[in-house]
Motif scaffolding. Structure first.
Motif, PDB file in Angstrom:
ATOM      1  N   TYR A 105       2.895   3.561  15.559  1.00 35.36           N
ATOM      2  CA  TYR A 105       1.799   4.041  16.388  1.00 35.36           C
ATOM      3  C   TYR A 105       0.537   3.200  16.219  1.00 35.36           C
ATOM      4  N   SER A 106       0.363   2.589  15.062  1.00 32.45           N
ATOM      5  CA  SER A 106      -0.813   1.734  14.872  1.00 32.45           C
ATOM      6  C   SER A 106      -0.691   0.457  15.687  1.00 32.45           C
TER       7      SER A 106
ATOM      8  N   THR B 215      -6.327   2.610  12.225  1.00 30.62           N
ATOM      9  CA  THR B 215      -7.102   1.422  11.849  1.00 30.62           C
ATOM     10  C   THR B 215      -6.707   0.953  10.455  1.00 30.62           C
ATOM     11  N   ILE B 216      -6.572   1.898   9.526  1.00 28.72           N
ATOM     12  CA  ILE B 216      -6.175   1.567   8.160  1.00 28.72           C
ATOM     13  C   ILE B 216      -4.754   0.996   8.138  1.00 28.72           C
TER      14      ILE B 216
ATOM     15  N   TYR C  69      -0.512  -3.480   8.206  1.00 25.05           N
ATOM     16  CA  TYR C  69       0.462  -4.232   9.011  1.00 25.05           C
ATOM     17  C   TYR C  69       0.046  -5.692   9.131  1.00 25.05           C
ATOM     18  N   ASN C  70      -1.213  -5.935   9.489  1.00 25.72           N
ATOM     19  CA  ASN C  70      -1.687  -7.314   9.649  1.00 25.72           C
ATOM     20  C   ASN C  70      -1.595  -8.095   8.349  1.00 25.72           C
TER      21      ASN C  70
ATOM     22  N   ARG D   4       0.804  -1.234   0.000  1.00 21.39           N
ATOM     23  CA  ARG D   4       0.000   0.000   0.000  1.00 21.39           C
ATOM     24  C   ARG D   4       0.832   1.277   0.000  1.00 21.39           C
ATOM     25  N   CYS D   5       2.057   1.200  -0.515  1.00 22.32           N
ATOM     26  CA  CYS D   5       2.875   2.417  -0.602  1.00 22.32           C
ATOM     27  C   CYS D   5       2.591   3.190  -1.887  1.00 22.32           C
ATOM     28  N   GLY D   6       1.805   2.603  -2.799  1.00 23.11           N
ATOM     29  CA  GLY D   6       1.421   3.329  -4.009  1.00 23.11           C
ATOM     30  C   GLY D   6       1.940   2.764  -5.307  1.00 23.11           C
ATOM     31  N   LYS D   7       2.452   1.543  -5.292  1.00 24.23           N
ATOM     32  CA  LYS D   7       3.035   0.950  -6.507  1.00 24.23           C
ATOM     33  C   LYS D   7       1.995   0.807  -7.620  1.00 24.23           C
TER      34      LYS D   7
END
Length: 403
Positions: A293-294, A189-190, A195-196, A28-31
């Motif tokens: 922090y998440s 939350t996102i 991460y999960n 989800r970094c934008g690839k």
């Protein structure tokens, strides 16, 4: 779709060349969005007909269970008979034997190939084996501070950039959390979902890890110790003290898997006197500060080490190889090397005493060369130079084109 022109420009420099363009980075970094931007430019600026631009997303269930040979036949059927075919293969590592697939397409047909991936399969030795001399790799990061401001300006009025930096450190740079005005809890939350997905899909499932609680304890330790030097032994000893026995080798393997899933960046120490890379007491930085922090919850007392994390990632974005600098008496936060260029960087949240000032500047003054030296801070200060050392607000450094 908010443009990320720096990446598009770098990648499209290799358009219509025989090189396979490989985009890697944390989930989800934008690839995928960058691929869409390239497709859009091919249509609008290169005037490539739609029928010559073919895209696939291989994390879709539509392709689950298909072999590389079956995918090869599928793509072969999509070749354009008139002119070059531009293939965009998103999350291609989901296909076992993807390296052979990509190599065969590049060898057999008149194609221009762009592929993305989010885990260690994109960094394996097979790439070098099957694509020797035929690929260029691009590491995609989460949003830089400059990109964050661009995204945020679409839905909110920007404040002073020095204050905006605090929000950037707290909320991180995953593009998905800056498409609209989310609350802090919504952001985390996102990010927790990202991460999960990474932990369970790219690490636990692929490596068949059974003791998930052990892995998560190692994760929490590394997230808690951003900016601190430690080793696999340090973690093992800590867990032993907590009555959670875990041998050094297992800890090392977990750290390696977290790196290969792009959650962690390993930063080695460099002896500035002996001019050698040291193999012990490395630091680890996160792919994005919001991950910390998440998982652990927000804590303002960690802002200093998270600021250091932000500076580290920015140096990497700009093409530097980054080390921790070991001096005779202490440490310089970063020694950043890029071809024949080098810069030294000290990062501190504030300097509120002569002792702190002496500590931050003297380490740089020990270094007897003429490469640029910076002290970056986030408090108010007067003047911008101290015996040749440039003092800057960290926000201004992140937005500067001078290095």
């Amino acid at each position: 779709m908010i443009n990320r022109p720096d990446y598009v420009k770098k990648i499209m420099a290799y358009t219509n060349t025989p090189f396979v363009k490989i985009l890697t980075g944390v989930r989800r970094c934008g690839k995928s969005t960058i691929l869409k931007m390239i497709m859009e430019r091919l249509r609008d600026e290169y005037h490539i007909p739609e029928k010559q631009i073919v895209s696939y997303r291989f994390d879709s269930m539509e392709y689950e269970g298909m072999t590389a040979k079956q995918i090869y036949q599928e793509l072969k059927g999509r070749l354009c008979p008139e002119g070059k075919t531009y293939f965009f293969l998103d999350e291609v590592q989901e296909i076992p034997g993807w390296e052979k697939l990509v190599n065969s397409l590049a060898s057999d047909f008149d194609v221009d190939l762009y592929v993305t991936g989010s885990n260690s399969r994109m960094m394996s030795s097979e790439i070098a084996t099957y694509l020797t001399g035929r690929y260029v790799s691009f590491r995609i990061y989460t949003l830089s501070f400059r990109e964050y401001l661009t995204f945020r300006s679409r839905y909110a009025e920007l404040g002073d950039v020095h204050r905006e930096l605090a929000d950037y450190i707290r909320l991180g740079g995953f593009p998905a959390v800056h498409l609209q005005a989310y609350s802090q809890d919504e952001v985390y939350t996102i990010v927790r979902d990202i991460y999960n997905s990474t932990i369970f899909s790219d690490i636990v499932r692929r490596s068949q890890i059974r003791k998930i609680d052990q892995l998560e304890r190692v994760v929490r330790y590394t997230f808690n110790n951003v900016g601190n030097t430690f080793s696999a032994k340090s973690i093992s000893d800590y867990l032993k003290a907590e009555r959670r026995s875990l041998d050094h080798e297992t800890v090392y393997n977990y750290l390696e898997k977290l790196e290969k899933a792009y959650l962690l960046h390993r930063c080695s120490r460099y002896d500035l006197q002996g001019r050698e890379i040291l193999k012990t007491q490395e630091k680890f930085y996160l792919a994005d500060t919001s991950l910390r922090y998440s998982v652990l919850g927000y804590d303002d007392s960690t802002a200093a080490s998270s600021l250091e994390n932000v500076i580290y990632l920015e140096l990497c974005r700009r093409g530097y190889t980054v080390y921790i600098g070991k001096t005779g008496e202490g440490e310089v936060d970063f020694v950043a090397v890029r071809q024949n260029e080098k810069i030294y960087v000290q990062v501190t949240r504030r300097i509120d005493s002569e002792k702190t000032e002496k500590r931050e500047y003297e380490r740089l003054l020990e270094i007897r060369d003429n490469y640029p030296k910076y002290v970056l801070r986030t408090d108010a200060f007067a003047g911008g130079n101290y015996q040749g050392i440039i003092t800057m607000h960290a926000a201004d450094f992140l937005l500067s084109d001078a290095y």
